[in-house]
Motif scaffolding. Structure first.
Motif, PDB file in Angstrom:
ATOM      1  N   GLY A   1       0.819  -1.214   0.000  1.00  0.00           N
ATOM      2  CA  GLY A   1       0.000   0.000   0.000  1.00  0.00           C
ATOM      3  C   GLY A   1       0.846   1.255   0.000  1.00  0.00           C
ATOM      4  O   GLY A   1       1.946   1.295  -0.561  1.00  0.00           O
ATOM      5  N   ALA A   2       0.360   2.290   0.674  1.00  0.00           N
ATOM      6  CA  ALA A   2       1.060   3.571   0.700  1.00  0.00           C
ATOM      7  C   ALA A   2       2.316   3.481   1.559  1.00  0.00           C
ATOM      8  O   ALA A   2       2.397   2.659   2.467  1.00  0.00           O
ATOM      9  CB  ALA A   2       0.127   4.652   1.253  1.00  0.00           C
ATOM     10  N   PRO A   3       3.298   4.324   1.275  1.00  0.00           N
ATOM     11  CA  PRO A   3       4.504   4.337   2.118  1.00  0.00           C
ATOM     12  C   PRO A   3       4.187   4.893   3.505  1.00  0.00           C
ATOM     13  O   PRO A   3       3.248   5.676   3.673  1.00  0.00           O
ATOM     14  CB  PRO A   3       5.458   5.261   1.357  1.00  0.00           C
ATOM     15  CG  PRO A   3       4.563   6.137   0.533  1.00  0.00           C
ATOM     16  CD  PRO A   3       3.388   5.287   0.162  1.00  0.00           C
ATOM     17  N   VAL A   4       4.958   4.457   4.490  1.00  0.00           N
ATOM     18  CA  VAL A   4       4.797   4.986   5.847  1.00  0.00           C
ATOM     19  C   VAL A   4       5.565   6.294   5.940  1.00  0.00           C
ATOM     20  O   VAL A   4       6.795   6.316   5.845  1.00  0.00           O
ATOM     21  CB  VAL A   4       5.310   3.976   6.891  1.00  0.00           C
ATOM     22  CG1 VAL A   4       5.246   4.584   8.286  1.00  0.00           C
ATOM     23  CG2 VAL A   4       4.484   2.697   6.834  1.00  0.00           C
ATOM     24  N   LYS A   5       4.834   7.386   6.099  1.00  0.00           N
ATOM     25  CA  LYS A   5       5.443   8.708   6.170  1.00  0.00           C
ATOM     26  C   LYS A   5       5.031   9.400   7.462  1.00  0.00           C
ATOM     27  O   LYS A   5       3.947   9.172   7.986  1.00  0.00           O
ATOM     28  CB  LYS A   5       5.009   9.564   4.973  1.00  0.00           C
ATOM     29  CG  LYS A   5       5.556   9.112   3.641  1.00  0.00           C
ATOM     30  CD  LYS A   5       5.135  10.068   2.544  1.00  0.00           C
ATOM     31  CE  LYS A   5       5.720   9.670   1.196  1.00  0.00           C
ATOM     32  NZ  LYS A   5       5.311  10.617   0.112  1.00  0.00           N
ATOM     33  N   ALA A   6       5.914  10.254   7.942  1.00  0.00           N
ATOM     34  CA  ALA A   6       5.648  10.986   9.171  1.00  0.00           C
ATOM     35  C   ALA A   6       4.473  11.935   8.997  1.00  0.00           C
ATOM     36  O   ALA A   6       4.267  12.507   7.919  1.00  0.00           O
ATOM     37  CB  ALA A   6       6.892  11.766   9.594  1.00  0.00           C
ATOM     38  N   ASP A   7       3.713  12.074  10.063  1.00  0.00           N
ATOM     39  CA  ASP A   7       2.620  13.049  10.140  1.00  0.00           C
ATOM     40  C   ASP A   7       1.541  12.831   9.086  1.00  0.00           C
ATOM     41  O   ASP A   7       0.925  13.788   8.599  1.00  0.00           O
ATOM     42  CB  ASP A   7       3.175  14.477  10.054  1.00  0.00           C
ATOM     43  CG  ASP A   7       4.134  14.784  11.200  1.00  0.00           C
ATOM     44  OD1 ASP A   7       3.847  14.337  12.326  1.00  0.00           O
ATOM     45  OD2 ASP A   7       5.161  15.441  10.963  1.00  0.00           O
ATOM     46  N   ARG A   8       1.307  11.563   8.710  1.00  0.00           N
ATOM     47  CA  ARG A   8       0.202  11.196   7.833  1.00  0.00           C
ATOM     48  C   ARG A   8      -0.759  10.289   8.605  1.00  0.00           C
ATOM     49  O   ARG A   8      -0.348   9.480   9.437  1.00  0.00           O
ATOM     50  CB  ARG A   8       0.684  10.460   6.582  1.00  0.00           C
ATOM     51  CG  ARG A   8       1.700  11.219   5.756  1.00  0.00           C
ATOM     52  CD  ARG A   8       1.141  12.437   5.100  1.00  0.00           C
ATOM     53  NE  ARG A   8       0.103  12.112   4.117  1.00  0.00           N
ATOM     54  CZ  ARG A   8      -0.540  13.033   3.392  1.00  0.00           C
ATOM     55  NH1 ARG A   8      -0.272  14.320   3.567  1.00  0.00           N
ATOM     56  NH2 ARG A   8      -1.448  12.674   2.518  1.00  0.00           N
ATOM     57  N   GLN A   9      -2.041  10.429   8.361  1.00  0.00           N
ATOM     58  CA  GLN A   9      -3.035   9.556   8.981  1.00  0.00           C
ATOM     59  C   GLN A   9      -3.093   8.256   8.186  1.00  0.00           C
ATOM     60  O   GLN A   9      -3.404   8.272   6.998  1.00  0.00           O
ATOM     61  CB  GLN A   9      -4.411  10.236   8.990  1.00  0.00           C
ATOM     62  CG  GLN A   9      -4.453  11.496   9.823  1.00  0.00           C
ATOM     63  CD  GLN A   9      -5.827  12.144   9.842  1.00  0.00           C
ATOM     64  OE1 GLN A   9      -6.252  12.701  10.839  1.00  0.00           O
ATOM     65  NE2 GLN A   9      -6.523  12.092   8.735  1.00  0.00           N
ATOM     66  N   LEU A  10      -2.800   7.143   8.852  1.00  0.00           N
ATOM     67  CA  LEU A  10      -2.707   5.871   8.160  1.00  0.00           C
ATOM     68  C   LEU A  10      -3.678   4.839   8.742  1.00  0.00           C
ATOM     69  O   LEU A  10      -3.935   4.817   9.949  1.00  0.00           O
ATOM     70  CB  LEU A  10      -1.281   5.316   8.253  1.00  0.00           C
ATOM     71  CG  LEU A  10      -0.152   6.205   7.743  1.00  0.00           C
ATOM     72  CD1 LEU A  10       1.183   5.516   7.953  1.00  0.00           C
ATOM     73  CD2 LEU A  10      -0.351   6.568   6.277  1.00  0.00           C
TER      74      LEU A  10
END
Length: 218
Positions: free
Chosen positions: A64-73
């Motif tokens: 899925g989407a990359p794990v990035k700081a300050d994103r709602q996952l």
């Protein structure tokens, strides 16, 4: 009756019979032998065929989407096709849900700038202006370790998460202080050491936008 009268009567009967057979006199109805065709309406469409749509998960199967700081996952299990997600129960424990809601949103917060180790914060569960962090929790006895909310503290190793891609590429692992987060056959979310033959749980990540967690001084 004279011969002429008989001829006239026969002629009249024959004339009436001819009109009845042809139905052209404008007043007489067609005889029993006259069939009335029942034509289908012009332009009638063929019966419609209903297409059956394939049910789809709420997130793609894979990393899925990359794990990035300050994103709602959202973290959903690959095995469920994205239908089963991690969420925070009212008790603070992490469990599975099939409903996408605010309690299933988490925000990675890096412990160092540009690093790949994170605190995993609750995106919408805010108390006193601050989010909670997930931490390894022991329920006691011989029961498996779990995840539970706690006050955020970067010095607590049981709050430090990483998200490596699974060896087979079909998901992302959730690792916390050397333990792997996985879902048992009974649907329980636990944290345990990896081992030979262990059925690892791959998660697919769905990005739900920029974090709205308040920052101190905002």
């Amino acid at each position: 009756m004279s011969v002429m009268a008989r001829i006239g009567a026969i002629a009249l009967v024959l004339s009436a019979s001819a009109c009845t057979a042809s139905g052209t006199d404008g007043g007489l109805k067609p005889g029993p032998s006259a069939a009335v065709p029942s034509a289908a309406p012009a332009g009638a469409a063929a019966p419609a065929t209903t297409a059956t749509a394939t049910a789809a998960g709420i997130a793609p199967v894979g990393t899925g989407a990359p794990v990035k700081a300050d994103r709602q996952l959202l973290f959903a299990t690959v095995r469920s096709g994205g239908r089963k997600m991690l969420t925070v129960a009212s008790s603070g424990l992490v469990e599975l849900t099939d409903h996408q809601n605010d309690r299933a949103l988490f925000v990675p917060s890096p412990t160092t700038v540009g690093g790949d180790e994170y605190l995993l914060k609750t995106a919408k569960i805010i108390t006193g202006g601050e989010a909670w962090c997930l931490q390894v929790h022991s329920p006691g006895g011989t029961r498996s370790l779990q995840l539970k909310t706690a006050a955020c503290d970067t010095s607590v190793k049981d709050q430090i998460f990483t998200f490596p891609v699974a060896d087979d590429g079909t998901g992302r692992l959730i690792e916390v202080n050397g333990l792997l987060v996985r879902v048992t056959d009974d649907g329980e979310v636990i944290a345990e050491e990896s081992g030979e033959g262990l059925d690892l749980t791959g998660f697919t990540v769905r990005d739900q936008g920029e974090s709205t967690i308040p920052h101190l001084g905002d």
